[in-house]
Design an enzyme around this catalytic site. Structure first.
Site, PDB file in Angstrom:
ATOM      1  N   CYS A  83     -38.708  32.782  28.027  1.00 42.46           N
ATOM      2  CA  CYS A  83     -39.791  33.279  28.883  1.00 42.46           C
ATOM      3  C   CYS A  83     -40.174  34.699  28.463  1.00 42.46           C
ATOM      4  CB  CYS A  83     -39.347  33.341  30.346  1.00 42.46           C
ATOM      5  SG  CYS A  83     -39.046  31.731  31.088  1.00 42.46           S
ATOM      6  N   CYS A 113     -31.691  28.477  34.608  1.00 40.56           N
ATOM      7  CA  CYS A 113     -32.982  28.361  33.922  1.00 40.56           C
ATOM      8  C   CYS A 113     -34.026  27.970  34.958  1.00 40.56           C
ATOM      9  CB  CYS A 113     -32.918  27.314  32.811  1.00 40.56           C
ATOM     10  SG  CYS A 113     -34.498  27.145  31.946  1.00 40.56           S
ATOM     11  N   GLN A 139     -45.951  15.778  26.227  1.00 42.52           N
ATOM     12  CA  GLN A 139     -46.519  16.962  26.892  1.00 42.52           C
ATOM     13  C   GLN A 139     -45.403  17.603  27.712  1.00 42.52           C
ATOM     14  OE1 GLN A 139     -49.321  18.263  26.121  1.00 42.52           O
ATOM     15  NE2 GLN A 139     -50.316  16.568  25.063  1.00 42.52           N
ATOM     16  N   PHE A 173     -54.670  12.404  16.349  1.00 43.21           N
ATOM     17  CA  PHE A 173     -53.392  13.074  16.609  1.00 43.21           C
ATOM     18  C   PHE A 173     -52.818  12.473  17.899  1.00 43.21           C
ATOM     19  CE2 PHE A 173     -56.295  15.941  14.439  1.00 43.21           C
ATOM     20  CZ  PHE A 173     -55.557  16.346  13.335  1.00 43.21           C
ATOM     21  N   GLU A 217     -52.460   8.733  13.873  1.00 51.01           N
ATOM     22  CA  GLU A 217     -51.303   9.621  13.997  1.00 51.01           C
ATOM     23  C   GLU A 217     -50.523   9.579  12.678  1.00 51.01           C
ATOM     24  OE1 GLU A 217     -49.521  11.715  16.235  1.00 51.01           O
ATOM     25  OE2 GLU A 217     -48.027  11.661  14.642  1.00 51.01           O
ATOM     26  N   ASP A 272     -56.079  16.172  19.573  1.00 55.19           N
ATOM     27  CA  ASP A 272     -54.997  16.993  20.136  1.00 55.19           C
ATOM     28  C   ASP A 272     -54.060  17.373  18.993  1.00 55.19           C
ATOM     29  OD1 ASP A 272     -53.041  18.160  21.696  1.00 55.19           O
ATOM     30  OD2 ASP A 272     -52.301  16.278  22.545  1.00 55.19           O
ATOM     31  N   CYS A 302     -53.059  23.565  21.763  1.00 59.21           N
ATOM     32  CA  CYS A 302     -51.947  24.411  22.215  1.00 59.21           C
ATOM     33  C   CYS A 302     -52.002  25.770  21.506  1.00 59.21           C
ATOM     34  CB  CYS A 302     -50.614  23.725  21.960  1.00 59.21           C
ATOM     35  SG  CYS A 302     -50.365  23.283  20.229  1.00 59.21           S
TER      36      CYS A 302
HETATM   37  C1  LIG Z   1     -49.829  18.157  20.097  1.00 57.81           C
HETATM   38  S1  LIG Z   1     -49.202  16.606  19.554  1.00 57.81           S
HETATM   39  C2  LIG Z   1     -50.211  15.520  20.504  1.00 57.81           C
HETATM   40  C3  LIG Z   1     -49.713  14.124  20.662  1.00 57.81           C
HETATM   41  C4  LIG Z   1     -50.439  13.272  21.706  1.00 57.81           C
HETATM   42  N1  LIG Z   1     -51.875  13.453  21.692  1.00 57.81           N
HETATM   43  C5  LIG Z   1     -49.889  13.516  23.085  1.00 57.81           C
HETATM   44  O1  LIG Z   1     -50.586  14.094  23.913  1.00 57.81           O
HETATM   45  O2  LIG Z   1     -48.751  13.116  23.362  1.00 57.81           O
HETATM   46  C6  LIG Z   1     -49.840  16.557  17.943  1.00 57.81           C
HETATM   47  C7  LIG Z   1     -49.615  15.252  17.197  1.00 57.81           C
HETATM   48  O3  LIG Z   1     -50.236  15.387  15.910  1.00 57.81           O
HETATM   49  C8  LIG Z   1     -49.436  14.719  14.951  1.00 57.81           C
HETATM   50  N2  LIG Z   1     -49.812  15.272  13.632  1.00 57.81           N
HETATM   51  C9  LIG Z   1     -49.407  16.427  13.055  1.00 57.81           C
HETATM   52  N3  LIG Z   1     -50.007  16.600  11.855  1.00 57.81           N
HETATM   53  C10 LIG Z   1     -50.807  15.520  11.682  1.00 57.81           C
HETATM   54  C11 LIG Z   1     -51.697  15.115  10.649  1.00 57.81           C
HETATM   55  N4  LIG Z   1     -51.848  15.845   9.542  1.00 57.81           N
HETATM   56  N5  LIG Z   1     -52.393  13.965  10.807  1.00 57.81           N
HETATM   57  C12 LIG Z   1     -52.242  13.215  11.920  1.00 57.81           C
HETATM   58  N6  LIG Z   1     -51.405  13.536  12.929  1.00 57.81           N
HETATM   59  C13 LIG Z   1     -50.699  14.672  12.811  1.00 57.81           C
HETATM   60  C14 LIG Z   1     -48.018  15.021  15.404  1.00 57.81           C
HETATM   61  O4  LIG Z   1     -47.109  14.089  14.856  1.00 57.81           O
HETATM   62  C15 LIG Z   1     -48.160  14.926  16.927  1.00 57.81           C
HETATM   63  O5  LIG Z   1     -47.914  13.617  17.366  1.00 57.81           O
END
Ligand SMILES: C[S@@+](CC[C@H](N)C(=O)[O-])C[C@H]1O[C@@H](n2cnc3c(N)ncnc32)[C@H](O)[C@@H]1O
Length: 398
Positions: free
Chosen positions: A60, A134, A238, A265, A284, A330, A356
């Site tokens: 934190c 925590c 998340q 993603f 993904e 995402d 994020c």
């Molecule tokens: C922030 S997470 C979001 C996952 C999902 N949308 C969720 O809300 O649970 C980002 C995702 O992007 C994937 N990722 C990272 N680099 C990537 C790439 N070059 N191409 C496709 N996916 C990718 C990661 O494996 C991960 O699952």
């Protein structure tokens, strides 16, 4: 209202308070006054940090902020990142996750003599804080910390540091320990007795070749949009249930009427499964989650086409994206420059961008806006309570 030079006006990206006369003061909240010697005189947004490990523990950074000034910090971070790209947006009120709701976290452990330290690293250092309390972790996960220490004391050899990944699943806590070699009957028995006693959903060990489950009485799942999805050990989720609900609500508000949705993603399908009446294309790059998503969609009879695809190297093209009513993305902290360049050239009418990292989000938003999209609004989501991490969902349209 007149502002005094010694008053803290805002909190900078790394968490320092910034006074009207430009001084950066650690652990100062907006409304505090700072004497020339640097002493903080707390104002009305300065709260007493609840945790005994604050500020040493690196988990934190902002426990000295009340929720009003933490919300303001989140909105300022986003507005500041956008301004650096020459953009503005309607930033809605942040939706904050309460304390003790984190359902996914990585702790570190190391041996110190006969004891094992288990916790987070010290702010700005590699030293471990042995957490005794925590205010972030879900109680079900924190309850494992003391027993894990005891079990690891028998198993950690030498001084090597290991990582303990905790996640809350439908079946209970999922524990993945990486960096530990747990060979032999005694180790196997210790792991299994521990898992049983503490009602774990699963215990996996990664000795350097990927996770292998040592205890898993029934298949482990997380339910997303009503669909149970197999949960690979250590996978992304998340950070809090409240954060997931807030992000899904924002994405549904943007794309709710779409008949054809692209979820880029996609991970395990947090957004894919939020659109039961649409046809969803999910892409993904990580193999385990995309296989899990595909299997779950098949079981549930959902109209999902899931593709194992690296969207940095092989982004979905503008032409293909133009077939969708809405595109959700995402990406990881690095953002999605290559993929966003294709979206910017597409005819997709709606884009829901979940991020994020406000800096890479703003960089990508500028590409979308240059391509003719409007940035309609942003919903900040405070799922990393008291940390400088900021999450958001944004609506773009054309
Ligand atoms: C922030 S997470 C979001 C996952 C999902 N949308 C969720 O809300 O649970 C980002 C995702 O992007 C994937 N990722 C990272 N680099 C990537 C790439 N070059 N191409 C496709 N996916 C990718 C990661 O494996 C991960 O699952």
């Amino acid at each position: 209202m007149p502002v005094n030079d010694d008053e803290v006006l805002r909190v900078a990206a790394r968490g320092d308070g910034v006074t009207a006369d430009g001084r950066h003061i650690a652990f100062a909240a907006p409304g505090d006054r700072v004497t020339p010697e640097g002493t903080i005189v707390p104002g009305r947004h300065h709260q007493t940090p609840p945790c005994k490990h604050f500020p040493e523990c690196g988990g934190c950074q902002l426990q000295h902020l009340d929720d009003i000034s933490w919300s303001q910090f989140i909105a300022d971070r986003i507005a500041g990142a956008l301004a650096a790209q020459g953009l503005e947006a309607d930033i809605r009120a942040p939706l904050l996750s309460p304390p003790n709701t984190r359902r996914r976290a990585t702790l570190h452990a190391e041996r110190r003599g006969r004891q094992v330290r288990l916790g987070f690293t010290r702010q700005g250092s590699h030293e471990l804080i042995d957490v005794e309390e925590c205010w972030i972790l879900a109680p079900e996960l924190f309850a494992l910390v003391a027993p894990l220490r005891g079990m690891l004391a028998a198993l950690i050899p030498g001084t090597r540091r290991i990582n303990v990944h905790l996640a809350q699943t439908d079946q209970g806590p999922d524990v993945l320990i990486d960096g530990l070699e747990a060979e032999g009957l005694a180790a196997a028995e210790a792991l299994s007795a521990f898992s049983h006693r503490h009602h774990l959903a699963r215990l996996s060990i990664d000795e350097g070749f990927g996770p292998s489950a040592r205890y898993e009485p029934e298949p482990v799942t997380v339910t997303l949009g009503g669909v149970p999805v197999p949960f690979p050990p250590g996978n992304f989720l998340q950070a809090t249930p409240e954060g997931e609900v807030a992000l899904v609500a924002a994405v549904q508000e943007i794309a709710g009427k779409a008949k054809a949705v692209a979820d880029l993603f996609a991970g395990l399908g947090t957004f894919t499964f939020a659109f039961p009446r649409a046809k969803v294309y999910a892409a993904e790059a990580a193999r385990d989650p995309v296989m899990a998503l595909k299997a779950a969609a098949g079981q549930a009879g959902r109209a999902v086409f899931a593709e194992h695809r690296d969207l940095f190297r092989r982004p979905v093209t503008a032409g293909d994206l133009s077939n969708f009513d809405a595109v959700i993305l995402d990406p990881p902290r690095a953002g999605a420059r290559e993929q966003v360049a294709e979206i910017a050239k597409s005819a997709a009418p709606l884009v829901a961008y979940v991020s994020c990292n406000p800096s890479t989000f703003a960089r990508d938003a500028e590409i979308l806006c240059k391509g003719g999209y409007r940035l309609d609004w942003i919903r900040p989501v405070g799922q990393f309570r008291w940390s400088t991490h900021v999450e958001l969902a944004a609506r773009f349209s054309r």
